[in-house]
Design a protein around this motif. Structure first.
Motif, short mmCIF file in Angstrom:
data_model
loop_
_atom_site.label_atom_id
_atom_site.label_comp_id
_atom_site.label_asym_id
_atom_site.label_seq_id
_atom_site.Cartn_x
_atom_site.Cartn_y
_atom_site.Cartn_z
N GLN A 290 8.78 27.78 -66.54
CA GLN A 290 9.04 28.62 -65.38
C GLN A 290 9.34 30.03 -65.87
O GLN A 290 9.72 30.25 -67.03
CB GLN A 290 10.21 28.10 -64.53
CG GLN A 290 11.58 28.28 -65.15
CD GLN A 290 12.71 27.98 -64.18
OE1 GLN A 290 12.50 27.63 -63.03
NE2 GLN A 290 13.94 28.13 -64.66
N ALA A 291 9.14 31.02 -64.99
CA ALA A 291 9.39 32.41 -65.33
C ALA A 291 10.43 32.99 -64.39
O ALA A 291 10.37 32.79 -63.18
CB ALA A 291 8.11 33.22 -65.24
N VAL A 292 11.38 33.71 -64.97
CA VAL A 292 12.47 34.33 -64.21
C VAL A 292 12.43 35.83 -64.49
O VAL A 292 12.48 36.25 -65.65
CB VAL A 292 13.84 33.75 -64.64
CG1 VAL A 292 14.96 34.41 -63.84
CG2 VAL A 292 13.86 32.24 -64.47
N PRO A 293 12.32 36.67 -63.45
CA PRO A 293 12.31 38.13 -63.69
C PRO A 293 13.55 38.58 -64.45
O PRO A 293 14.67 38.12 -64.18
CB PRO A 293 12.27 38.72 -62.28
CG PRO A 293 11.63 37.66 -61.44
CD PRO A 293 12.12 36.36 -62.02
N VAL A 294 13.35 39.49 -65.42
CA VAL A 294 14.47 40.00 -66.21
C VAL A 294 15.44 40.78 -65.33
O VAL A 294 16.66 40.69 -65.51
CB VAL A 294 13.94 40.87 -67.36
CG1 VAL A 294 15.09 41.57 -68.08
CG2 VAL A 294 13.13 40.03 -68.33
N GLY A 295 14.92 41.55 -64.39
CA GLY A 295 15.76 42.33 -63.49
C GLY A 295 15.27 42.22 -62.06
O GLY A 295 14.13 41.80 -61.80
N SER A 296 16.10 42.59 -61.15
CA SER A 296 15.74 42.53 -59.74
C SER A 296 14.53 43.43 -59.46
O SER A 296 14.48 44.57 -59.91
CB SER A 296 16.93 42.99 -58.88
OG SER A 296 16.58 43.03 -57.51
N GLY A 297 13.55 42.89 -58.76
CA GLY A 297 12.36 43.65 -58.43
C GLY A 297 11.36 43.81 -59.55
O GLY A 297 10.41 44.57 -59.44
N GLN A 298 11.55 43.09 -60.67
CA GLN A 298 10.66 43.22 -61.83
C GLN A 298 9.71 42.04 -61.97
O GLN A 298 9.30 41.69 -63.07
CB GLN A 298 11.47 43.40 -63.11
CG GLN A 298 12.21 44.72 -63.16
CD GLN A 298 12.83 44.99 -64.54
OE1 GLN A 298 12.63 44.26 -65.50
NE2 GLN A 298 13.58 46.07 -64.64
N GLY A 299 9.35 41.42 -60.88
CA GLY A 299 8.40 40.32 -60.94
C GLY A 299 8.69 39.29 -59.86
O GLY A 299 9.60 39.47 -59.04
N THR A 300 7.92 38.21 -59.88
CA THR A 300 8.06 37.13 -58.90
C THR A 300 8.37 35.84 -59.63
O THR A 300 7.57 35.36 -60.44
CB THR A 300 6.77 36.97 -58.09
OG1 THR A 300 6.44 38.22 -57.46
CG2 THR A 300 6.92 35.89 -57.03
N ALA A 301 9.53 35.27 -59.38
CA ALA A 301 9.94 34.05 -60.06
C ALA A 301 9.02 32.89 -59.70
O ALA A 301 8.45 32.84 -58.61
CB ALA A 301 11.38 33.71 -59.70
N THR A 302 8.88 31.96 -60.63
CA THR A 302 8.14 30.73 -60.37
C THR A 302 9.08 29.54 -60.35
O THR A 302 10.22 29.63 -60.83
CB THR A 302 7.06 30.47 -61.44
OG1 THR A 302 7.71 30.08 -62.67
CG2 THR A 302 6.22 31.72 -61.68
N THR A 303 8.62 28.43 -59.83
CA THR A 303 9.31 27.16 -59.98
C THR A 303 8.86 26.54 -61.30
O THR A 303 7.94 27.04 -61.97
CB THR A 303 8.99 26.23 -58.81
OG1 THR A 303 7.56 26.03 -58.77
CG2 THR A 303 9.45 26.83 -57.49
N TRP A 304 9.49 25.43 -61.67
CA TRP A 304 9.03 24.70 -62.84
C TRP A 304 7.63 24.16 -62.57
O TRP A 304 7.39 23.53 -61.54
CB TRP A 304 9.97 23.56 -63.17
CG TRP A 304 11.25 24.00 -63.82
CD1 TRP A 304 12.47 24.07 -63.23
CD2 TRP A 304 11.41 24.41 -65.18
NE1 TRP A 304 13.40 24.52 -64.14
CE2 TRP A 304 12.78 24.73 -65.34
CE3 TRP A 304 10.54 24.54 -66.26
CZ2 TRP A 304 13.30 25.18 -66.56
CZ3 TRP A 304 11.06 24.98 -67.48
CH2 TRP A 304 12.41 25.30 -67.61
#
Length: 241
Positions: free
Chosen positions: A59-73
């Motif tokens: 899964q991917a978690v944005p490093v900062g707010s507004g810096q990408g779109t999180a995914t689920t596992w």
């Protein structure tokens, strides 16, 4: 009592072995993958895992707010083979912490992460001295999302190229061939304007006019010296490799 202690020690040893057998080789920390016109990229994920692994998730978690779109596992490899796994995870433009975990049946047996993985804009700087710049001190990038390969080799020995990326700090190189010059500053402006990570490779070669590029692209030696064989076009080839 002794049996309990022995069982505990063996259990801890088994966990340590499992963790040692699991590593994420790709992606490298601070790498940036070129996004498509749809603002996404299929990020390759690969490495080694324990032989009993049956599934790899990420899964991917944005490093900062507004810096990408999180995914689920998501499952990236549903059938690891011979202690290795590979797959992809599609990410929107952004700057992410990538988390990867290993399952053996219904049991999670290991996990790891890559602190910085980007989907954004990748540039190869080419041209002559106006693009290469000099070695005078220049400011580095302030934005965390600007990356370079901190490596320089006038002979472009591809077998020595590192598969590591660095923040574009002052004093870094823009590998495989150039100094930092203005690219850290430009990276800041691009990252702020586009809101995605930026990666620069350096392939500029001083004194190279358009005819020299043409000659070297045809596999000829424009410099007349063995040490300049196929320059400057070879700089781009090295950057692509």
């Amino acid at each position: 009592m002794y049996r309990f202690i022995l069982a505990t020690l063996l259990g801890c040893l088994g966990i340590g072995t499992t963790v040692a057998q699991f590593s994420v080789a790709t992606p490298s920390n601070r790498v940036v993958y070129q996004r498509t016109a749809q603002n996404d990229a299929a990020v390759p994920i690969a490495g080694s895992c324990p032989p009993q692994a049956t599934r790899i998730e990420a899964q991917a978690v944005p490093v900062g707010s507004g810096q990408g779109t999180a995914t689920t596992w998501q499952t990236v490899d549903n059938n690891p083979q011979n202690g290795f796994f590979k797959g992809t995870l599609t990410l929107r433009g952004g700057w992410y912490r990538l988390e990867v975990r290993v399952w053996a049946g219904n049991n999670q047996i290991a996990s790891s992460s890559v602190d910085r993985v980007g989907v954004g804009e990748v540039f190869i700087v080419a041209g002559q001295s106006n693009a290469a710049g000099g070695f005078q001190p220049t400011p580095g990038a302030a934005d965390d999302r600007v990356s370079v390969v901190d490596y320089g080799d006038s002979n472009l020995t591809e077998s020595n190229f590192p598969l590591m990326f660095s923040h574009a700090d002052a004093g870094r190189r823009v590998g495989p061939y150039n100094p930092l010059y203005i690219w850290g500053m430009l990276g800041d402006r691009l990252a702020q304007r586009l809101n995605v990570p930026i990666l620069f490779y350096g392939a500029a070669y001083g004194g190279a006019n358009s005819n020299v590029w043409r000659i070297s692209a045809n596999g000829q030696n424009p410099g007349g010296q063995p040490g300049l064989l196929l320059f400057p076009y070879r700089c781009i080839g090295a950057a692509l490799e």
